[in-house]
Design an enzyme around this catalytic site. Structure first.
Site, PDB file in Angstrom:
ATOM      1  N   ALA A  14       0.723  -1.611   0.093  1.00 22.75           N
ATOM      2  CA  ALA A  14      -0.008  -0.002   0.012  1.00 22.75           C
ATOM      3  C   ALA A  14       0.658   1.016   0.189  1.00 22.75           C
ATOM      4  O   ALA A  14       0.442   1.916   0.360  1.00 22.75           O
ATOM      5  CB  ALA A  14      -0.871   0.111   1.483  1.00 22.75           C
ATOM      6  N   ASN A  15       2.552   1.261  -0.276  1.00 23.53           N
ATOM      7  CA  ASN A  15       3.230   2.143  -0.322  1.00 23.53           C
ATOM      8  C   ASN A  15       3.091   2.890  -1.007  1.00 23.53           C
ATOM      9  O   ASN A  15       4.123   4.352  -1.221  1.00 23.53           O
ATOM     10  CB  ASN A  15       4.327   2.178   0.645  1.00 23.53           C
ATOM     11  N   GLY A  17       2.997   2.666  -6.295  1.00 23.19           N
ATOM     12  CA  GLY A  17       1.734   2.280  -6.790  1.00 23.19           C
ATOM     13  C   GLY A  17       0.374   2.051  -7.315  1.00 23.19           C
ATOM     14  O   GLY A  17      -0.301   2.923  -6.325  1.00 23.19           O
ATOM     15  N   GLY A  19      -1.125   0.298  -5.293  1.00 26.08           N
ATOM     16  CA  GLY A  19      -1.632  -0.092  -3.935  1.00 26.08           C
ATOM     17  C   GLY A  19      -1.699   0.907  -3.280  1.00 26.08           C
ATOM     18  O   GLY A  19      -2.785   1.608  -2.690  1.00 26.08           O
ATOM     19  N   SER A 143      -0.884 -10.169 -13.916  1.00 21.21           N
ATOM     20  CA  SER A 143      -0.300  -9.318 -14.977  1.00 21.21           C
ATOM     21  C   SER A 143      -1.011  -9.471 -16.772  1.00 21.21           C
ATOM     22  O   SER A 143      -1.432 -10.890 -16.422  1.00 21.21           O
ATOM     23  CB  SER A 143       1.109  -9.527 -14.766  1.00 21.21           C
ATOM     24  N   TYR A 168       8.549 -14.782 -13.917  1.00 22.59           N
ATOM     25  CA  TYR A 168       7.033 -13.651 -12.772  1.00 22.59           C
ATOM     26  C   TYR A 168       5.864 -13.439 -13.690  1.00 22.59           C
ATOM     27  O   TYR A 168       5.015 -13.753 -12.782  1.00 22.59           O
ATOM     28  CB  TYR A 168       7.543 -12.166 -14.190  1.00 22.59           C
TER      29      TYR A 168
END
Length: 300
Positions: A14-15, A17, A19, A143, A168
């Site tokens: 949440a810090n 982008g 989020g 993604s 990824y």
């Protein structure tokens, strides 16, 4: 954004982008948001930024490192001991394409461990709190690269030959399969739980730079992704598929949401699932393997 008053929402990563953007907009709609972050100082800085934008936001910063299952269990245990229902879990945090193979605190390949296995364990551990809530949801970020992913059951950890982008893609396909299987379980058991997934298209965030810089003694500032003819979008637009999955009344059980135009930019639509998600029992098989690896399972 529908009214989220009375709802308690956990957002991982949440810090920054998507989020941080999701946290701000959910809080602006009245939700109380638990900002689940790996580095509390960065979480507090993001909290201050959001409060400047949304003075009424009710935000709580808590530490969780999805690359450390001990940290995931400690985070979940604190919430379980508190006993308050969780209305929505937003599995947003992730890492993208470290140039060399790295491992989590538990010895799993970093992308498989932090993008998939950590959120898998967190989701299972928080299910008791979700099932106590009214109209609970789990929204999981995937993604567009999941279209190119395959689940390598013979080498889930890419120990044989590490390929950053393929690892990824596997982790993001695994996120989709997790969301799909949870939706199937919820339907089968009659749970009032919606499990959805989303992807942000080509959204410009620090994800494209932070992952490829992991493990580098000298940080690179330019990458091939900085020079592309592909259309891209900012984080405000790019977060909308995730917000739709997490909060919109029209979101459907097991559905996948992303940008309209080429799957890269634009307004949110219901996205087509990758062909690789349609294998018979694939999602259930991966879920079973993840239960064994992560030591977490569905509540009885």
């Amino acid at each position: 954004m529908p009214d989220q008053s009375g709802r308690r929402i956990v957002v991982t990563g949440a810090n920054s982008g998507t989020g941080k953007e999701a946290t701000a907009r959910l809080a602006a709609a009245g939700a109380r948001v638990v900002m689940a972050v790996r580095t509390p100082a960065k979480g507090e800085a993001a909290r201050a930024e959001i409060l400047a934008r949304v003075p009424s936001a009710r935000l709580e910063v808590r530490r969780v490192d999805l690359a450390d299952l001990g940290s995931v269990r400690a985070f979940a245990r604190e919430l379980l001991e508190q006993g308050e229902p969780v209305h929505t879990l937003v599995n947003n945090a992730g890492v993208m394409a470290p140039p060399s193979r790295m491992t989590t605190a538990d010895g799993f390949e970093l992308q498989f461990g932090s993008n998939f296995l950590g959120p898998f364990v967190l989701t299972n551990l928080l299910l008791p709190l979700l099932l106590r809530a009214d109209s609970p949801r789990v929204a999981t970020m995937s993604s567009g690269t999941a279209n190119f992913g395959r689940i390598h059951f013979d080498d889930l950890q890419f120990a044989g030959r590490y390929r950053p982008n393929l690892s990824y893609a596997q982790s993001k396909l695994a996120n989709l399969l997790m969301a799909r299987h949870l939706a199937a379980v919820a339907t089968e058991r009659g749970w009032d739980l919606l499990s959805t997934s989303a992807h942000p298209g080509y959204t410009r965030t620090n994800l494209q730079r932070s992952g490829p810089n992991l493990g580098r003694a000298r940080q690179r500032t330019l990458f091939r992704g900085d020079f592309t003819l592909l259309p891209s979008q900012g984080v405000t637009q790019g977060t909308e598929p995730l917000l739709f999955a997490a909060a919109d009344p029209a979101a459907e059980q097991g559905a996948y949401y992303g940008p309209r135009h080429l799957g890269l930019v634009g307004p949110t639509i219901k996205a087509g699932l990758p062909r690789s998600t349609r294998g018979v029992d694939l999602a259930a098989s991966l879920w079973s393997v993840a239960e064994r690896l992560g030591g977490a399972s569905l509540p009885g």
